[in-house]
Design a protein around this motif. Structure first.
Motif, PDB file in Angstrom:
ATOM      1  N   SER A   1      -4.426   1.878  -3.774  1.00  0.00           N
ATOM      2  CA  SER A   1      -3.395   0.852  -3.576  1.00  0.00           C
ATOM      3  C   SER A   1      -3.754  -0.009  -2.373  1.00  0.00           C
ATOM      4  O   SER A   1      -4.470   0.415  -1.473  1.00  0.00           O
ATOM      5  CB  SER A   1      -2.012   1.490  -3.402  1.00  0.00           C
ATOM      6  OG  SER A   1      -1.939   2.227  -2.206  1.00  0.00           O
ATOM      7  N   PHE A   2      -3.244  -1.236  -2.374  1.00  0.00           N
ATOM      8  CA  PHE A   2      -3.592  -2.161  -1.301  1.00  0.00           C
ATOM      9  C   PHE A   2      -2.463  -3.159  -1.070  1.00  0.00           C
ATOM     10  O   PHE A   2      -1.537  -3.268  -1.868  1.00  0.00           O
ATOM     11  CB  PHE A   2      -4.887  -2.911  -1.624  1.00  0.00           C
ATOM     12  CG  PHE A   2      -4.760  -3.863  -2.777  1.00  0.00           C
ATOM     13  CD1 PHE A   2      -4.452  -5.202  -2.569  1.00  0.00           C
ATOM     14  CD2 PHE A   2      -4.945  -3.419  -4.088  1.00  0.00           C
ATOM     15  CE1 PHE A   2      -4.325  -6.080  -3.630  1.00  0.00           C
ATOM     16  CE2 PHE A   2      -4.824  -4.290  -5.153  1.00  0.00           C
ATOM     17  CZ  PHE A   2      -4.514  -5.627  -4.924  1.00  0.00           C
TER      18      PHE A   2
ATOM     19  N   GLU B   1      -4.974   5.361   5.448  1.00  0.00           N
ATOM     20  CA  GLU B   1      -4.722   3.928   5.262  1.00  0.00           C
ATOM     21  C   GLU B   1      -5.571   3.134   6.246  1.00  0.00           C
ATOM     22  O   GLU B   1      -5.570   3.401   7.438  1.00  0.00           O
ATOM     23  CB  GLU B   1      -3.240   3.622   5.477  1.00  0.00           C
ATOM     24  CG  GLU B   1      -2.866   2.195   5.173  1.00  0.00           C
ATOM     25  CD  GLU B   1      -1.377   1.972   5.294  1.00  0.00           C
ATOM     26  OE1 GLU B   1      -0.778   1.467   4.334  1.00  0.00           O
ATOM     27  OE2 GLU B   1      -0.787   2.316   6.342  1.00  0.00           O
TER      28      GLU B   1
ATOM     29  N   SER C   1       0.862  -1.184   0.000  1.00  0.00           N
ATOM     30  CA  SER C   1       0.000   0.000   0.000  1.00  0.00           C
ATOM     31  C   SER C   1       0.898   1.234   0.000  1.00  0.00           C
ATOM     32  O   SER C   1       2.026   1.200   0.471  1.00  0.00           O
ATOM     33  CB  SER C   1      -0.923  -0.002   1.217  1.00  0.00           C
ATOM     34  OG  SER C   1      -0.164  -0.003   2.402  1.00  0.00           O
TER      35      SER C   1
ATOM     36  N   GLU D   1      -6.362  -0.633   7.768  1.00  0.00           N
ATOM     37  CA  GLU D   1      -5.785  -1.970   7.911  1.00  0.00           C
ATOM     38  C   GLU D   1      -6.669  -2.817   8.822  1.00  0.00           C
ATOM     39  O   GLU D   1      -7.153  -2.356   9.844  1.00  0.00           O
ATOM     40  CB  GLU D   1      -4.378  -1.908   8.503  1.00  0.00           C
ATOM     41  CG  GLU D   1      -3.749  -3.281   8.658  1.00  0.00           C
ATOM     42  CD  GLU D   1      -2.277  -3.244   9.031  1.00  0.00           C
ATOM     43  OE1 GLU D   1      -1.683  -4.332   9.109  1.00  0.00           O
ATOM     44  OE2 GLU D   1      -1.733  -2.154   9.237  1.00  0.00           O
TER      45      GLU D   1
ATOM     46  N   LYS E   1      -4.276  -4.110   3.856  1.00  0.00           N
ATOM     47  CA  LYS E   1      -4.211  -2.655   3.968  1.00  0.00           C
ATOM     48  C   LYS E   1      -4.826  -2.088   2.699  1.00  0.00           C
ATOM     49  O   LYS E   1      -4.659  -2.637   1.619  1.00  0.00           O
ATOM     50  CB  LYS E   1      -2.767  -2.163   4.080  1.00  0.00           C
ATOM     51  CG  LYS E   1      -2.065  -2.567   5.350  1.00  0.00           C
ATOM     52  CD  LYS E   1      -0.664  -1.973   5.376  1.00  0.00           C
ATOM     53  CE  LYS E   1       0.070  -2.352   6.620  1.00  0.00           C
ATOM     54  NZ  LYS E   1       1.369  -1.668   6.728  1.00  0.00           N
ATOM     55  N   TYR E   2      -5.508  -0.961   2.846  1.00  0.00           N
ATOM     56  CA  TYR E   2      -6.126  -0.313   1.695  1.00  0.00           C
ATOM     57  C   TYR E   2      -6.052   1.197   1.884  1.00  0.00           C
ATOM     58  O   TYR E   2      -6.249   1.703   2.999  1.00  0.00           O
ATOM     59  CB  TYR E   2      -7.593  -0.752   1.560  1.00  0.00           C
ATOM     60  CG  TYR E   2      -8.317  -0.078   0.427  1.00  0.00           C
ATOM     61  CD1 TYR E   2      -7.991  -0.363  -0.893  1.00  0.00           C
ATOM     62  CD2 TYR E   2      -9.302   0.858   0.679  1.00  0.00           C
ATOM     63  CE1 TYR E   2      -8.641   0.267  -1.941  1.00  0.00           C
ATOM     64  CE2 TYR E   2      -9.959   1.492  -0.363  1.00  0.00           C
ATOM     65  CZ  TYR E   2      -9.626   1.198  -1.672  1.00  0.00           C
ATOM     66  OH  TYR E   2     -10.265   1.821  -2.702  1.00  0.00           O
TER      67      TYR E   2
END
Length: 139
Positions: free
Chosen positions: A55-56, A104, A48, A106, A96-97
């Motif tokens: 994003s992840f 972020e 991430s 998680e 996580k994203y």
């Protein structure tokens, strides 16, 4: 392989073995602390990035930490938000994203066997299921 990362940690101390005696509900017990190594393996899929919304990261972690009287985990005592306990062994699965820049999220799930840290019960272990979620704002 692209986007797949394997991270491993192994630490071994030269600390002395020691025994702690306690009186509990079941009488006098002695707990011997004689394990001096900690192992952790983590498999990540992607990373991430707080500057890249969308994003992840997906990850799986296996660990085996020595128990100790100081209630520390690993060589530095990092408990990862209360999930990792001294004398614990198990798995963590998580993600996580990044929904927006500098934010972020998680979440992880832990399945483990851990050492009881209550006075008079330190020779006992218990099964632990633990879910943790949090949102970080980076500023």
């Amino acid at each position: 392989m692209k986007n797949i990362f394997l991270i491993g940690d192994y630490a071994r101390t030269n600390g002395q073995d020691y025994t702690v005696g306690e009186w509990g509900a079941n009488g006098y017990t002695e707990t011997k602390y004689d394990k001096h190594d900690c192992t952790a393996l983590r498999l990540n899929y992607r990373w991430s990035n707080i500057n890249d919304p969308g994003s992840f990261q997906l990850y799986a972690r296996w660990y085996n930490y020595a128990r100790n009287i100081n209630n520390l985990v690993g060589i530095f005592g990092d408990k990862e938000w209360g999930a990792l306990q001294p004398g614990s062994k198990g798995w963590i699965l998580g993600f996580k994203y990044v929904p927006a820049k500098n934010i972020e999220w998680e979440t992880f799930y832990e399945m483990a066997t851990a050492q009881n840290t209550l006075y008079g019960h330190k020779n006992e272990t218990y099964h632990r299921n633990f879910v943790r979620t949090m949102v970080d704002y980076h500023f």
